[in-house]
Design an enzyme around this catalytic site. Structure first.
Site, short mmCIF file in Angstrom:
data_model
loop_
_atom_site.label_atom_id
_atom_site.label_comp_id
_atom_site.label_asym_id
_atom_site.label_seq_id
_atom_site.Cartn_x
_atom_site.Cartn_y
_atom_site.Cartn_z
N ARG A 1 41.17 48.18 29.60
CA ARG A 1 42.21 47.67 30.50
C ARG A 1 43.01 46.53 29.86
O ARG A 1 44.22 46.48 29.93
CB ARG A 1 41.59 47.18 31.82
CG ARG A 1 42.63 46.88 32.89
CD ARG A 1 41.99 46.33 34.16
NE ARG A 1 41.37 45.03 33.98
CZ ARG A 1 42.03 43.88 33.93
NH1 ARG A 1 43.33 43.85 34.06
NH2 ARG A 1 41.38 42.74 33.75
N CYS B 1 36.39 41.54 41.95
CA CYS B 1 35.29 41.24 41.02
C CYS B 1 34.09 40.76 41.81
O CYS B 1 33.03 41.37 41.78
CB CYS B 1 35.75 40.24 39.99
SG CYS B 1 36.96 41.01 38.90
N ARG C 1 30.80 42.36 40.17
CA ARG C 1 30.64 43.49 39.23
C ARG C 1 31.06 43.12 37.83
O ARG C 1 30.62 43.72 36.86
CB ARG C 1 31.49 44.69 39.70
CG ARG C 1 32.96 44.43 39.63
CD ARG C 1 33.84 45.65 39.84
NE ARG C 1 35.22 45.22 39.87
CZ ARG C 1 35.98 45.06 38.79
NH1 ARG C 1 35.52 45.33 37.60
NH2 ARG C 1 37.20 44.61 38.91
N SER C 2 31.96 42.13 37.69
CA SER C 2 32.57 41.83 36.40
C SER C 2 32.90 40.34 36.39
O SER C 2 33.47 39.83 37.35
CB SER C 2 33.84 42.67 36.28
OG SER C 2 34.59 42.34 35.14
N ASP D 1 34.31 37.07 34.00
CA ASP D 1 34.90 36.35 32.86
C ASP D 1 34.24 34.97 32.88
O ASP D 1 34.65 34.08 33.62
CB ASP D 1 36.41 36.30 33.10
CG ASP D 1 37.18 35.48 32.09
OD1 ASP D 1 36.56 34.70 31.35
OD2 ASP D 1 38.41 35.61 32.07
N ASN E 1 34.21 31.23 40.57
CA ASN E 1 33.37 32.04 41.47
C ASN E 1 32.15 31.28 41.97
O ASN E 1 31.74 31.43 43.12
CB ASN E 1 32.95 33.34 40.77
CG ASN E 1 34.14 34.23 40.45
OD1 ASN E 1 34.23 34.80 39.37
ND2 ASN E 1 35.09 34.36 41.37
N HIS F 1 30.78 38.52 30.75
CA HIS F 1 31.36 38.62 29.40
C HIS F 1 32.18 37.40 28.99
O HIS F 1 32.62 36.62 29.83
CB HIS F 1 32.24 39.88 29.30
CG HIS F 1 33.21 40.02 30.44
ND1 HIS F 1 32.94 40.78 31.56
CD2 HIS F 1 34.44 39.51 30.64
CE1 HIS F 1 33.97 40.73 32.39
NE2 HIS F 1 34.90 39.95 31.86
N1 LIG Z 1 40.80 37.97 32.80
C1 LIG Z 1 40.64 37.52 34.04
N2 LIG Z 1 39.73 36.53 34.26
C2 LIG Z 1 39.54 36.03 35.51
O1 LIG Z 1 38.68 35.14 35.66
C3 LIG Z 1 40.31 36.56 36.58
C4 LIG Z 1 41.25 37.57 36.32
N3 LIG Z 1 41.40 38.03 35.04
N4 LIG Z 1 42.05 38.08 37.29
C5 LIG Z 1 41.82 37.75 38.69
C6 LIG Z 1 41.25 36.41 38.88
C7 LIG Z 1 42.15 35.24 38.65
N5 LIG Z 1 41.20 34.21 38.21
C8 LIG Z 1 41.58 33.10 37.46
C9 LIG Z 1 42.82 33.04 36.90
C10 LIG Z 1 43.19 31.95 36.14
C11 LIG Z 1 42.31 30.91 35.98
C12 LIG Z 1 42.76 29.72 35.15
O2 LIG Z 1 43.78 29.76 34.49
N6 LIG Z 1 42.04 28.63 35.16
C13 LIG Z 1 42.33 27.47 34.35
C14 LIG Z 1 43.34 26.53 35.00
C15 LIG Z 1 43.31 26.50 36.49
C16 LIG Z 1 44.40 25.61 37.11
O3 LIG Z 1 45.07 24.86 36.40
O4 LIG Z 1 44.54 25.67 38.34
C17 LIG Z 1 41.03 26.73 34.09
O5 LIG Z 1 41.03 25.97 33.11
O6 LIG Z 1 40.07 26.94 34.81
C18 LIG Z 1 41.04 30.94 36.55
C19 LIG Z 1 40.68 32.04 37.30
C20 LIG Z 1 39.87 34.75 38.18
N7 LIG Z 1 40.17 36.12 37.91
O1 LIG Z 2 36.97 36.39 40.76
C1 LIG Z 2 37.10 36.91 39.64
C2 LIG Z 2 38.10 37.83 39.36
C3 LIG Z 2 38.18 38.37 38.12
N1 LIG Z 2 37.30 38.02 37.16
C4 LIG Z 2 37.45 38.62 35.81
C5 LIG Z 2 36.41 39.58 35.33
C6 LIG Z 2 37.18 40.40 34.30
O2 LIG Z 2 37.26 39.68 33.09
C7 LIG Z 2 38.57 40.48 34.91
C8 LIG Z 2 38.78 41.73 35.74
O3 LIG Z 2 38.84 42.83 34.91
P1 LIG Z 2 38.20 44.24 35.28
O4 LIG Z 2 38.70 45.12 34.16
O5 LIG Z 2 38.77 44.66 36.60
O6 LIG Z 2 36.71 44.09 35.29
O7 LIG Z 2 38.66 39.35 35.75
C9 LIG Z 2 36.33 37.09 37.40
O8 LIG Z 2 35.52 36.71 36.53
N2 LIG Z 2 36.24 36.57 38.65
#
Ligand SMILES: Nc1nc(=O)c2c([nH]1)NC[C@@H]1CN(c3ccc(C(=O)N[C@@H](CCC(=O)O)C(=O)O)cc3)CN21
Ligand SMILES: O=c1ccn([C@H]2C[C@H](O)[C@@H](COP(=O)(O)O)O2)c(=O)[nH]1
Length: 288
Positions: free
Chosen positions: A27, A165, A185-186, A188, A196, A226
């Protein structure tokens, strides 16, 4: 002083770095160092708030994101309005979603998370509010062993920008103490897990508060955990080299008394953290 929740976080990070398997992710096109099966627990009753200190956490954005889910938001613009920028990229930069005919325009996220939680579509066309049912039962002291809110609706995956997720939350009432089990399920781990963990903790604290119970334990069960290839060196060589500071405490505005309060006036500023001392921020790359 032992920082228990952060210790669990750092253990998982170390486990991935030392024992993870490289997995190609189609993806995003980015390889991930991956483990399966991680169990985290947070003692909400004793306010052991799982906020990481080994880098600065933007916890208010994580809480705002949870509020957006509880309100059933479906647009990145709604999330931005309440102080959360985390959905901009998935709503507006992912090519598969941009090409999807169900996308309703700028910022639309489709039928994700809160939409399923508050408005699950039934075969007869009517909608089911899973969250309201759980809150109503818990308020009456009832745990029917199915106090479950599930965002996971495979029949509607193509109607949303991303599959949920953290997809299921189950509440359990034992006597006057409320517990929560959340399934993911997944994960980051460098970026998402920081958010989370906060969300599991706050969800239990908030639902206990509005349903009139003591908060107990939040159990956070993760399947695929991961670290993306482009995050690995910062995790291994910077964050994991830092010593955690003492865990901070969370205070929630006691005036929050109902789901309606959450839907109408509650904001990220009704949550405050005291004694938060952290190492400097680390900017981890985000995979869209
Ligand atoms: N690849 C990926 N990882 C994720 O954790 C994730 C997704 N996609 N897509 C859906 C949501 C969106 N989420 C996110 C998206 C961005 C941040 C982020 O940029 N955090 C930074 C700055 C936050 C801020 O300034 O408000 C950090 O340092 O934590 C964290 C969680 C968690 N999820
Ligand atoms: O609440 C969240 C939302 C998203 N993520 C992360 C986990 C994955 O790295 C991506 C989603 O990709 P998929 O291909 O759909 O698994 O976003 C997270 O940790 N927490």
């Amino acid at each position: 002083m032992i920082n228990r929740p952060e210790h669990q976080y750092l253990e998982l990070c170390r486990r991935i770095v030392e024992q993870g398997t490289w997995v190609n992710n189609e993806r995003t096109g980015i390889n991930c160092l991956t483990v399966v099966n991680a169990d985290l627990e947070y003692d909400v009753g004793n306010n052991e708030f799982p906020l990481i200190t080994t880098r600065k956490s933007f916890y208010k954005a994580a809480i705002a994101e949870l509020l957006g889910y509880l309100r059933g938001y479906d647009s990145a613009a709604q999330f931005r309005e309440i102080g959360c920028n985390t959905w901009n990229a998935n709503a507006n930069e992912n090519q598969a979603w941009l090409n999807n005919p169900h996308r309703k325009g700028e910022d639309d996220m489709g039928r994700v998370y809160g939409v399923q939680g508050r408005s699950w579509q039934k075969p007869d066309g009517s909608h089911l509010d899973q969250l309201q049912k759980v809150i109503d039962n818990l308020t009456r002291g009832i745990d029917d062993r199915g106090e479950i809110i599930s965002f996971y609706n495979p029949g509607e995956f193509e109607l949303g920008c991303l599959r949920p997720c953290m997809h299921t939350h189950t509440f359990s009432l034992l006597g006057d103490t409320l517990h929560l089990t959340s399934y993911q399920r997944s994960c980051d781990v460098p970026l998402g897990l920081n958010f989370n963990q906060i969300q599991c903790f706050v969800l239990l604290a908030l639902v206990a508060q509005i349903t009139g119970h003591k908060p107990g334990m939040a159990y956070h069960k993760i399947v695929n955990a991961h670290i993306y290839e482009n995050q690995l060196s910062q995790m291994r060589d910077v964050q994991l080299k830092r010593q955690p500071y003492a865990a901070p405490k969370l205070t929630i505005n006691p005036a929050i008394k109902s789901l309606q309060d959450i839907e109408t006036w509650v904001s990220r500023d009704d949550f405050s953290v005291s004694d938060y001392k952290s190492h400097p921020p680390i900017k981890y790359p985000f995979a869209v």
